[in-house]
Write an enzyme that holds these catalytic residues in place. Sequence first.
Site, mmCIF file in Angstrom:
data_model
loop_
_atom_site.group_PDB
_atom_site.id
_atom_site.type_symbol
_atom_site.label_atom_id
_atom_site.label_comp_id
_atom_site.label_asym_id
_atom_site.label_seq_id
_atom_site.Cartn_x
_atom_site.Cartn_y
_atom_site.Cartn_z
ATOM 1 C CE1 TYR A 113 18.498 -29.007 -44.989
ATOM 2 C CE2 TYR A 113 18.277 -26.621 -45.157
ATOM 3 C CZ TYR A 113 17.725 -27.886 -45.197
ATOM 4 O OH TYR A 113 16.380 -28.030 -45.445
ATOM 5 C CE1 TYR A 114 21.324 -22.444 -45.134
ATOM 6 C CE2 TYR A 114 23.178 -20.986 -45.489
ATOM 7 C CZ TYR A 114 22.060 -21.333 -44.769
ATOM 8 O OH TYR A 114 21.681 -20.573 -43.684
ATOM 9 N N GLY A 115 22.090 -26.364 -50.213
ATOM 10 C CA GLY A 115 22.394 -27.082 -51.445
ATOM 11 C C GLY A 115 23.237 -28.310 -51.201
ATOM 12 C CG MET A 116 21.981 -31.625 -50.045
ATOM 13 S SD MET A 116 21.620 -31.901 -48.288
ATOM 14 C CE MET A 116 20.892 -30.319 -47.832
#
Length: 368
Positions: free
Chosen positions: A62-65
């Site tokens: 999820y972090y920065g996709m």
Amino acid sequence: MKYNRLGQSGLFVSEYCLGTPGFVSGGPDGVSLETVGSEERSRAILNAALDRGVNFIDTADYYGMGQSEDMIGRILGARRRDVVIATKAGLRVGRGLNDAGLSRRHLIASVEGSLQRLGTDWIDLFIVHRVDPYTPLEETLQALDDVVRQGKVRYIGYSNWPAWLASKAVMLQRHHGWARFIAAQLYYSLLGREIEHDSIALAEDAGIGIMAWSPLANGFLTGKYTGGDPTGGNGRLAHFTLGPLDRVKGDRVVGVLREIAERRGATPAQIALAWVARQRAVASVLIGVSDLAQLQSNLPEPAPVLDDRDMAALEQASAIPAAYPEWYNAMMADDAAAHALEGRYDPATTPVGMDAYPRFYLGREPAR
């Protein structure tokens, strides 16, 4: 740097873990409040953390996709074998209906994607990031067992689950012989002590190590959010928060942190981190930083050591009310067993009935 076993596994991790939600340049639409700004700066932070003995890195798809995982893979290179990488899945990473959750389809796809982005053949610790009320728990747990048996994942954990759900999962894992949780990534700080009600007891009983996230309460415990400048110089809390924040209580806690920090020649943030690191069942404390100076400040050499006086002052300032049934069980505790262990049990003088529970019946004093 101190190292701890992660739960009852044979995996050793550093007392402090480098959280990397900031190793991104934007979210799915190119917008993010969690940004370090450049790969060069992220490289300097990661390498400095490793040089200080940190061997534990936490990220998520999820972090920065996926950009955080991409960056970590590129930066680590040959040093990958020297570190323990934790990544997470479950939050929405696409607009497709199945691009979120803890279904077999999404978890297996998430593992494959993380392996590719991290440039590795295995994930040390794979964590389910949230609760999924729509997927049967057995489906999630069996999918996690499958990726462990396939050798793609070494260990598994959960994040942000209530204790009752984690307890149910542990029982199912034992019953079916599935891979067991060894880690729980949970919010824990001097301003967020709710996991003390039941999650810590569960972790101790099940052999699960706690990874404490946001130990500085989204930065509030650094002391920069003052009455004179509640935005903290346009800091993170000026834009958003990940949970409720009692600023009146927070100011009181920060005041105690400042007193201890002055005595110890440290900063309020260092003291707040040291408090979390000393708590029961905590295996590692996540620290997220935006620049190299922050990392160096949060990982001083040597780290401050808190004594019983310091701990008592912080416990008192940050105390939370007991929840039911904790307060009831405390009042109805039977002292006879404790007296027996201390060698002073006497059946002839052991109180019974109402006299046995003086904490419940007001005005009565415990038998000595």
